[in-house]
Motif scaffolding. Structure first.
Motif, PDB file in Angstrom:
ATOM      1  N   LEU A  54       0.829  -1.209   0.000  1.00 49.59           N
ATOM      2  CA  LEU A  54       0.000   0.000   0.000  1.00 49.59           C
ATOM      3  C   LEU A  54       0.868   1.265   0.000  1.00 49.59           C
ATOM      4  CD1 LEU A  54      -2.828  -0.961   2.527  1.00 49.59           C
ATOM      5  CD2 LEU A  54      -3.096  -0.534   0.080  1.00 49.59           C
ATOM      6  N   LEU A  55       1.917   1.264   0.799  1.00 54.04           N
ATOM      7  CA  LEU A  55       2.802   2.430   0.866  1.00 54.04           C
ATOM      8  C   LEU A  55       3.532   2.647  -0.461  1.00 54.04           C
ATOM      9  CD1 LEU A  55       4.220   1.863   4.456  1.00 54.04           C
ATOM     10  CD2 LEU A  55       2.503   3.538   3.736  1.00 54.04           C
ATOM     11  N   GLN A  56       3.997   1.558  -1.064  1.00 56.42           N
ATOM     12  CA  GLN A  56       4.671   1.666  -2.364  1.00 56.42           C
ATOM     13  C   GLN A  56       3.701   2.154  -3.434  1.00 56.42           C
ATOM     14  OE1 GLN A  56       6.307  -2.254  -2.864  1.00 56.42           O
ATOM     15  NE2 GLN A  56       7.730  -1.998  -1.165  1.00 56.42           N
ATOM     16  N   LEU A  57       2.471   1.670  -3.396  1.00 54.09           N
ATOM     17  CA  LEU A  57       1.453   2.106  -4.355  1.00 54.09           C
ATOM     18  C   LEU A  57       1.194   3.602  -4.217  1.00 54.09           C
ATOM     19  CD1 LEU A  57      -0.760   1.340  -6.489  1.00 54.09           C
ATOM     20  CD2 LEU A  57      -2.305   1.165  -4.531  1.00 54.09           C
ATOM     21  N   ALA A  58       1.036   4.074  -3.006  1.00 54.13           N
ATOM     22  CA  ALA A  58       0.778   5.499  -2.769  1.00 54.13           C
ATOM     23  C   ALA A  58       1.925   6.348  -3.315  1.00 54.13           C
ATOM     24  CB  ALA A  58       0.569   5.759  -1.283  1.00 54.13           C
ATOM     25  N   THR A  59       3.157   5.921  -3.068  1.00 56.81           N
ATOM     26  CA  THR A  59       4.321   6.645  -3.578  1.00 56.81           C
ATOM     27  C   THR A  59       4.333   6.634  -5.102  1.00 56.81           C
ATOM     28  OG1 THR A  59       5.606   6.123  -1.603  1.00 56.81           O
ATOM     29  CG2 THR A  59       6.845   6.704  -3.590  1.00 56.81           C
ATOM     30  N   ARG A  60       4.081   5.471  -5.665  1.00 58.96           N
ATOM     31  CA  ARG A  60       4.087   5.319  -7.127  1.00 58.96           C
ATOM     32  C   ARG A  60       3.048   6.213  -7.802  1.00 58.96           C
ATOM     33  NH1 ARG A  60       3.994  -0.700  -9.655  1.00 58.96           N
ATOM     34  NH2 ARG A  60       4.276  -0.169 -11.828  1.00 58.96           N
ATOM     35  N   LEU A  61       1.871   6.332  -7.174  1.00 57.03           N
ATOM     36  CA  LEU A  61       0.781   7.128  -7.746  1.00 57.03           C
ATOM     37  C   LEU A  61       0.822   8.590  -7.275  1.00 57.03           C
ATOM     38  CD1 LEU A  61      -2.182   4.592  -7.482  1.00 57.03           C
ATOM     39  CD2 LEU A  61      -0.696   5.056  -9.452  1.00 57.03           C
ATOM     40  N   ASN A  62       1.754   8.901  -6.392  1.00 56.01           N
ATOM     41  CA  ASN A  62       1.866  10.244  -5.826  1.00 56.01           C
ATOM     42  C   ASN A  62       0.551  10.668  -5.152  1.00 56.01           C
ATOM     43  OD1 ASN A  62       3.346  12.536  -5.177  1.00 56.01           O
ATOM     44  ND2 ASN A  62       2.617  13.648  -6.956  1.00 56.01           N
ATOM     45  N   LEU A  63      -0.006   9.755  -4.371  1.00 50.15           N
ATOM     46  CA  LEU A  63      -1.238  10.012  -3.633  1.00 50.15           C
ATOM     47  C   LEU A  63      -1.007   9.724  -2.156  1.00 50.15           C
ATOM     48  CD1 LEU A  63      -3.787   8.235  -5.997  1.00 50.15           C
ATOM     49  CD2 LEU A  63      -3.566  10.701  -5.659  1.00 50.15           C
ATOM     50  N   GLU A  64      -1.731  10.435  -1.314  1.00 48.47           N
ATOM     51  CA  GLU A  64      -1.682  10.155   0.120  1.00 48.47           C
ATOM     52  C   GLU A  64      -2.455   8.872   0.407  1.00 48.47           C
ATOM     53  OE1 GLU A  64      -0.219  11.864   2.715  1.00 48.47           O
ATOM     54  OE2 GLU A  64       0.729  13.084   1.167  1.00 48.47           O
ATOM     55  N   LEU A  65      -1.946   8.074   1.341  1.00 53.29           N
ATOM     56  CA  LEU A  65      -2.681   6.920   1.854  1.00 53.29           C
ATOM     57  C   LEU A  65      -3.230   7.322   3.207  1.00 53.29           C
ATOM     58  CD1 LEU A  65      -3.584   3.940   1.832  1.00 53.29           C
ATOM     59  CD2 LEU A  65      -1.413   3.399   2.960  1.00 53.29           C
ATOM     60  N   GLU A  66      -4.531   7.460   3.291  1.00 52.04           N
ATOM     61  CA  GLU A  66      -5.200   7.796   4.551  1.00 52.04           C
ATOM     62  C   GLU A  66      -5.720   6.496   5.164  1.00 52.04           C
ATOM     63  OE1 GLU A  66      -5.496  10.848   5.815  1.00 52.04           O
ATOM     64  OE2 GLU A  66      -4.704  11.933   4.086  1.00 52.04           O
ATOM     65  N   VAL A  67      -5.617   6.395   6.476  1.00 55.88           N
ATOM     66  CA  VAL A  67      -6.131   5.203   7.150  1.00 55.88           C
ATOM     67  C   VAL A  67      -7.166   5.606   8.187  1.00 55.88           C
ATOM     68  CG1 VAL A  67      -4.083   3.788   6.736  1.00 55.88           C
ATOM     69  CG2 VAL A  67      -4.210   5.173   8.807  1.00 55.88           C
ATOM     70  N   PHE A  68      -8.133   4.733   8.366  1.00 59.43           N
ATOM     71  CA  PHE A  68      -9.232   4.966   9.298  1.00 59.43           C
ATOM     72  C   PHE A  68      -9.392   3.745  10.191  1.00 59.43           C
ATOM     73  CE2 PHE A  68     -10.031   7.481   5.529  1.00 59.43           C
ATOM     74  CZ  PHE A  68     -10.394   8.711   6.048  1.00 59.43           C
ATOM     75  N   SER A  69      -9.819   3.979  11.413  1.00 57.40           N
ATOM     76  CA  SER A  69     -10.070   2.871  12.333  1.00 57.40           C
ATOM     77  C   SER A  69     -11.392   2.193  11.983  1.00 57.40           C
ATOM     78  CB  SER A  69     -10.131   3.390  13.773  1.00 57.40           C
ATOM     79  OG  SER A  69     -11.304   4.182  13.945  1.00 57.40           O
ATOM     80  N   ALA A  70     -11.564   0.984  12.466  1.00 57.27           N
ATOM     81  CA  ALA A  70     -12.822   0.272  12.244  1.00 57.27           C
ATOM     82  C   ALA A  70     -13.979   1.091  12.810  1.00 57.27           C
ATOM     83  CB  ALA A  70     -12.762  -1.112  12.891  1.00 57.27           C
ATOM     84  N   ALA A  71     -13.760   1.751  13.940  1.00 52.86           N
ATOM     85  CA  ALA A  71     -14.818   2.574  14.543  1.00 52.86           C
ATOM     86  C   ALA A  71     -15.183   3.749  13.639  1.00 52.86           C
ATOM     87  CB  ALA A  71     -14.372   3.078  15.913  1.00 52.86           C
ATOM     88  N   GLN A  72     -14.179   4.384  13.024  1.00 54.00           N
ATOM     89  CA  GLN A  72     -14.447   5.501  12.113  1.00 54.00           C
ATOM     90  C   GLN A  72     -15.216   5.038  10.870  1.00 54.00           C
ATOM     91  OE1 GLN A  72     -10.214   6.636  11.904  1.00 54.00           O
ATOM     92  NE2 GLN A  72     -10.873   8.734  12.288  1.00 54.00           N
ATOM     93  N   MET A  73     -14.963   3.813  10.449  1.00 55.56           N
ATOM     94  CA  MET A  73     -15.610   3.304   9.234  1.00 55.56           C
ATOM     95  C   MET A  73     -16.975   2.682   9.510  1.00 55.56           C
ATOM     96  SD  MET A  73     -12.390   1.955   6.912  1.00 55.56           S
ATOM     97  CE  MET A  73     -12.047   0.491   7.843  1.00 55.56           C
TER      98      MET A  73
END
Length: 137
Positions: free
Chosen positions: A58-77
């Motif tokens: 996931l981190l490599q994908l975000a870097t490759r696409l020049n996009l932020e990877l945001e993460v959310f907790s199960a409670a937030q979702m």
């Protein structure tokens, strides 16, 4: 005729097995977007569950696409559960969330826009990952 306002924020939610590569994730994304006629360049962000915040693919994908990877907790979702097209008992048991890709996409779209989010592409899956696309705004 000129339209005003901002374009909707298109965001991708992803779930994956441990060790899933960036290439495997990208293949699922490109296939899913291509089927829907959406350009990868239209995507404004990536999201997943906080348990995946250090997942190398996931981190490599975000870097490759020049996009932020945001993460959310199960409670937030959890608030997005009524909007899910698919609920996984396995994901719920392992993560506390019944649909990681769809929930993460909805959470990020709502977070970015401050408006209600909706799924544009419901859950698509490969053998190692899940994908969903949401928008708001």
């Amino acid at each position: 005729m000129t339209t005003t306002g901002t374009a909707p924020s298109l965001v991708i939610g992803l779930g994956c097995r441990r060790g899933c590569s960036a290439q495997e994730l990208l293949a699922l994304i490109e296939d899913s977007l291509s089927q829907a006629g959406i350009a990868l360049s239209a995507i404004r962000g990536l999201a997943s569950i906080d348990l995946k915040r250090h997942e190398p693919g996931l981190l490599q994908l975000a870097t490759r696409l020049n996009l932020e990877l945001e993460v959310f907790s199960a409670a937030q979702m959890a608030e997005f559960a009524p909007l899910l097209s698919h609920r996984s008992a396995i994901a719920l048991t392992q993560t506390g969330c019944s649909g990681i890709a769809e929930s993460a996409a909805l959470a990020l779209a709502a977070h970015l826009s401050g408006a209600p989010a909706k799924l544009l592409i419901t859950r698509k899956k490969s053998s190692v990952a899940t994908f969903a696309l949401a928008c708001a705004g």
